[in-house]
Design an enzyme around this catalytic site. Structure first.
Site, PDB file in Angstrom:
ATOM      1  N   SER A  12       1.812 -86.926 -51.557  1.00  0.00           N
ATOM      2  CA  SER A  12       0.646 -87.209 -52.385  1.00  0.00           C
ATOM      3  C   SER A  12       1.073 -87.851 -53.694  1.00  0.00           C
ATOM      4  O   SER A  12       2.160 -87.562 -54.224  1.00  0.00           O
ATOM      5  CB  SER A  12      -0.064 -85.880 -52.673  1.00  0.00           C
ATOM      6  OG  SER A  12      -1.012 -86.057 -53.686  1.00  0.00           O
ATOM      7  N   TYR A  32       0.143 -76.236 -55.234  1.00  0.00           N
ATOM      8  CA  TYR A  32      -0.056 -77.215 -54.157  1.00  0.00           C
ATOM      9  C   TYR A  32       0.809 -78.454 -54.401  1.00  0.00           C
ATOM     10  O   TYR A  32       1.559 -78.894 -53.528  1.00  0.00           O
ATOM     11  CB  TYR A  32      -1.539 -77.623 -54.050  1.00  0.00           C
ATOM     12  CG  TYR A  32      -1.732 -78.875 -53.218  1.00  0.00           C
ATOM     13  CD1 TYR A  32      -1.621 -78.815 -51.826  1.00  0.00           C
ATOM     14  CD2 TYR A  32      -1.975 -80.121 -53.812  1.00  0.00           C
ATOM     15  CE1 TYR A  32      -1.753 -79.971 -51.053  1.00  0.00           C
ATOM     16  CE2 TYR A  32      -2.104 -81.270 -53.057  1.00  0.00           C
ATOM     17  CZ  TYR A  32      -1.997 -81.202 -51.674  1.00  0.00           C
ATOM     18  OH  TYR A  32      -2.129 -82.333 -50.922  1.00  0.00           O
ATOM     19  N   LYS A  86       4.327 -80.270 -52.329  1.00  0.00           N
ATOM     20  CA  LYS A  86       4.565 -81.647 -51.862  1.00  0.00           C
ATOM     21  C   LYS A  86       5.928 -82.137 -52.355  1.00  0.00           C
ATOM     22  O   LYS A  86       6.686 -82.751 -51.602  1.00  0.00           O
ATOM     23  CB  LYS A  86       3.448 -82.580 -52.338  1.00  0.00           C
ATOM     24  CG  LYS A  86       2.098 -82.284 -51.694  1.00  0.00           C
ATOM     25  CD  LYS A  86       2.132 -82.533 -50.191  1.00  0.00           C
ATOM     26  CE  LYS A  86       0.929 -82.003 -49.463  1.00  0.00           C
ATOM     27  NZ  LYS A  86       1.081 -81.950 -48.013  1.00  0.00           N
TER      28      LYS A  86
HETATM   29  N1  LIG Z   1      -7.219 -85.363 -48.626  1.00  0.00           N
HETATM   30  C1  LIG Z   1      -6.490 -85.732 -49.670  1.00  0.00           C
HETATM   31  O1  LIG Z   1      -7.044 -86.122 -50.701  1.00  0.00           O
HETATM   32  C2  LIG Z   1      -4.987 -85.704 -49.618  1.00  0.00           C
HETATM   33  C3  LIG Z   1      -4.250 -86.390 -50.601  1.00  0.00           C
HETATM   34  C4  LIG Z   1      -2.855 -86.342 -50.550  1.00  0.00           C
HETATM   35  C5  LIG Z   1      -2.207 -85.635 -49.547  1.00  0.00           C
HETATM   36  N2  LIG Z   1      -2.951 -84.969 -48.610  1.00  0.00           N
HETATM   37  C6  LIG Z   1      -2.242 -84.228 -47.560  1.00  0.00           C
HETATM   38  O2  LIG Z   1      -2.579 -84.784 -46.309  1.00  0.00           O
HETATM   39  C7  LIG Z   1      -2.587 -83.756 -45.308  1.00  0.00           C
HETATM   40  C8  LIG Z   1      -3.920 -83.772 -44.591  1.00  0.00           C
HETATM   41  O3  LIG Z   1      -4.959 -83.619 -45.543  1.00  0.00           O
HETATM   42  P1  LIG Z   1      -6.481 -83.534 -45.108  1.00  0.00           P
HETATM   43  O4  LIG Z   1      -7.282 -84.001 -46.261  1.00  0.00           O
HETATM   44  O5  LIG Z   1      -6.668 -84.170 -43.779  1.00  0.00           O
HETATM   45  O6  LIG Z   1      -6.634 -81.956 -45.000  1.00  0.00           O
HETATM   46  P2  LIG Z   1      -7.427 -81.071 -43.919  1.00  0.00           P
HETATM   47  O7  LIG Z   1      -7.473 -79.695 -44.456  1.00  0.00           O
HETATM   48  O8  LIG Z   1      -8.687 -81.744 -43.542  1.00  0.00           O
HETATM   49  O9  LIG Z   1      -6.438 -81.145 -42.676  1.00  0.00           O
HETATM   50  C9  LIG Z   1      -5.341 -80.278 -42.530  1.00  0.00           C
HETATM   51  C10 LIG Z   1      -5.434 -79.690 -41.143  1.00  0.00           C
HETATM   52  O10 LIG Z   1      -4.304 -78.845 -40.948  1.00  0.00           O
HETATM   53  C11 LIG Z   1      -4.742 -77.638 -40.333  1.00  0.00           C
HETATM   54  N3  LIG Z   1      -3.749 -76.623 -40.686  1.00  0.00           N
HETATM   55  C12 LIG Z   1      -3.444 -76.117 -41.917  1.00  0.00           C
HETATM   56  N4  LIG Z   1      -2.456 -75.209 -41.815  1.00  0.00           N
HETATM   57  C13 LIG Z   1      -2.113 -75.143 -40.500  1.00  0.00           C
HETATM   58  C14 LIG Z   1      -1.142 -74.408 -39.761  1.00  0.00           C
HETATM   59  N5  LIG Z   1      -0.324 -73.538 -40.348  1.00  0.00           N
HETATM   60  N6  LIG Z   1      -1.078 -74.604 -38.411  1.00  0.00           N
HETATM   61  C15 LIG Z   1      -1.897 -75.489 -37.790  1.00  0.00           C
HETATM   62  N7  LIG Z   1      -2.826 -76.206 -38.444  1.00  0.00           N
HETATM   63  C16 LIG Z   1      -2.923 -76.044 -39.782  1.00  0.00           C
HETATM   64  C17 LIG Z   1      -6.135 -77.399 -40.854  1.00  0.00           C
HETATM   65  O11 LIG Z   1      -6.912 -76.608 -39.985  1.00  0.00           O
HETATM   66  C18 LIG Z   1      -6.680 -78.836 -40.933  1.00  0.00           C
HETATM   67  O12 LIG Z   1      -7.284 -79.224 -39.720  1.00  0.00           O
HETATM   68  C19 LIG Z   1      -2.287 -82.457 -46.032  1.00  0.00           C
HETATM   69  O13 LIG Z   1      -0.898 -82.223 -45.926  1.00  0.00           O
HETATM   70  C20 LIG Z   1      -2.665 -82.764 -47.469  1.00  0.00           C
HETATM   71  O14 LIG Z   1      -1.949 -81.976 -48.365  1.00  0.00           O
HETATM   72  C21 LIG Z   1      -4.316 -85.003 -48.624  1.00  0.00           C
END
Ligand SMILES: NC(=O)c1ccc[n+]([C@@H]2O[C@H](COP(=O)([O-])OP(=O)(O)OC[C@H]3O[C@@H](n4cnc5c(N)ncnc54)[C@H](O)[C@@H]3O)[C@@H](O)[C@H]2O)c1
Length: 344
Positions: free
Chosen positions: A132, A157, A161
């Site tokens: 991120s 959080y 990362k």
């Molecule tokens: N959305 C954003 O703005 C953003 C920005 C930067 C980085 N990220 C990173 O991108 C990734 C995806 O983000 P997102 O927005 O799609 O989030 P999200 O919460 O929609 O998706 C994450 C998925 O992982 C699953 N999950 C979490 N822990 C788990 C585990 N231990 N075992 C199995 N499944 C598990 C959740 O059920 C969910 O479906 C994450 O790592 C997040 O930190 C997101």
């Protein structure tokens, strides 16, 4: 019939039912890969799998398991023989991470470390990690390049990362047979244009666009613009909003780069944004214009922990991944609204 059908390479997508993961599953399938989802649905709904089936006209293989479950993950690795992994699964709510740091360190670090332990056992070399732009904090100079120093994290959080990036870097430096890319996402918004998948926020959304969508659909009364006295042209905070389908495509580019690499150990980091910042007011105006909706909003105080502005320098990802964005802010806000109307 094709006499020599090419078996598509399988890509394990942890967190593949989530917001970015589900859109990436579509992009992978459309690029000729076979995505295999692992998700525990802790922050997503199984109904997303129906949306994926409707878009792709076929079932996507999926496992309902926790990525921290060593035995279950070992089974997946032995059954699926994947060519690579995209690791999305993580807990991602910044505010909750301040209240429950151990939940975040446990889930986000352990899932990555288990993957890195299992990969060599099963001859899986390629890993794309979801990082991120939060690792940059409020940078001194804009736009931020990958050389911009990371700053101390402002939340547990954000710290996970940075630590995860370091874990991968150290494993590659130790010559583990791992080729990895960390993608530093800027601000993903939007939804698949079919409105069959999109973001499903739980509780009160902390991010601007999910909150705005709930205001537009009448679920919430008014949108607060947090701060209008920043040192930006209109005084509101600036972010680099990227359409989630463009972000999904960046993962396909990263997977391609890794599977074609000859080195046994490789690590690199790429910014994934549009290269352009948009202010909160610009985003609100664009939403109103493209969707023909008047949004009730008011100006409020700055929110503690929010930075003033950030946007990406995308030179490295353009050159190194051959990646450029194709969709505009207006496209993203139209697609997001189509999805919101479906789920409201
Ligand atoms: N959305 C954003 O703005 C953003 C920005 C930067 C980085 N990220 C990173 O991108 C990734 C995806 O983000 P997102 O927005 O799609 O989030 P999200 O919460 O929609 O998706 C994450 C998925 O992982 C699953 N999950 C979490 N822990 C788990 C585990 N231990 N075992 C199995 N499944 C598990 C959740 O059920 C969910 O479906 C994450 O790592 C997040 O930190 C997101």
């Amino acid at each position: 019939m094709d006499a020599n059908p090419i078996t598509p390479q399988k890509i394990l997508v942890t967190g593949g039912a989530g917001f970015i993961g589900s859109h990436t599953v579509v992009a992978l399938a459309e690029a000729g890969y076979e995505p295999v989802i692992v998700d525990d649905f802790s922050n997503s709904e199984p109904s997303i799998l129906d949306g994926l089936k409707a878009i792709l006209n076929r079932e996507v293989r999926s496992y309902h398991i926790d990525c921290n479950d060593r035995a279950a993950m070992t089974d997946v690795f032995s059954q699926e023989q994947v060519a690579g992994i995209i690791h999305f699964a993580a807990s991602k709510a910044v505010g909750e991470s301040v209240e429950k740091p151990l939940k975040y360190y446990r889930n986000n670090l352990d899932t990555l470390m288990l993957l890195l332990e299992l990969m060599p056992q099963f001859g899986v070399q390629n890993l794309v990690f979801s990082s991120s732009c939060t690792v940059y904090g409020q940078p001194e100079h804009l736009p931020v390049t990958e050389e911009t120093p990371r700053l101390p994290a402002m939340s547990p959080y954000g710290n996970t990362k940075a630590i995860c990036e370091d874990i991968i870097r150290d494993c590659v430096a130790a010559n583990m047979p791992v080729r990895a890319i960390s993608l530093r996402y800027f601000n993903p918004i939007g939804a698949h244009p079919s409105a069959l998948i999109g973001e499903l926020p739980r509780g009160v959304p902390a991010n601007l666009v999910p909150y705005l969508l709930q205001v537009a659909s009448g679920q919430r009364a008014s949108l607060t613009v947090h701060g209008n006295d920043y040192n930006t042209p209109d005084g509101t905070a600036i972010r680099d909003y990227i359409h989630v389908m463009d972000l999904a495509d960046a993962h396909v580019s990263a997977v391609r780069l890794l599977v074609e690499k000859k080195e046994t150990a490789f690590y690199d980091v790429f910014n994934i944004g549009t290269g352009r910042g948009a202010s909160v007011l610009e985003l609100i105006n664009t939403f109103e214009e493209v969707n023909g909706i008047k949004l009730p909003y008011h100006l409020g105080d700055r929110r503690p922990g929010d930075i003033e502005q950030i946007y990406a320098d995308v030179t490295k990802s353009t050159r190194g991944l051959g990646f450029t964005t194709k969709r505009t802010l207006a496209d993203a806000l139209q697609d997001a609204w189509r999805w919101q109307q479906k789920i409201s």
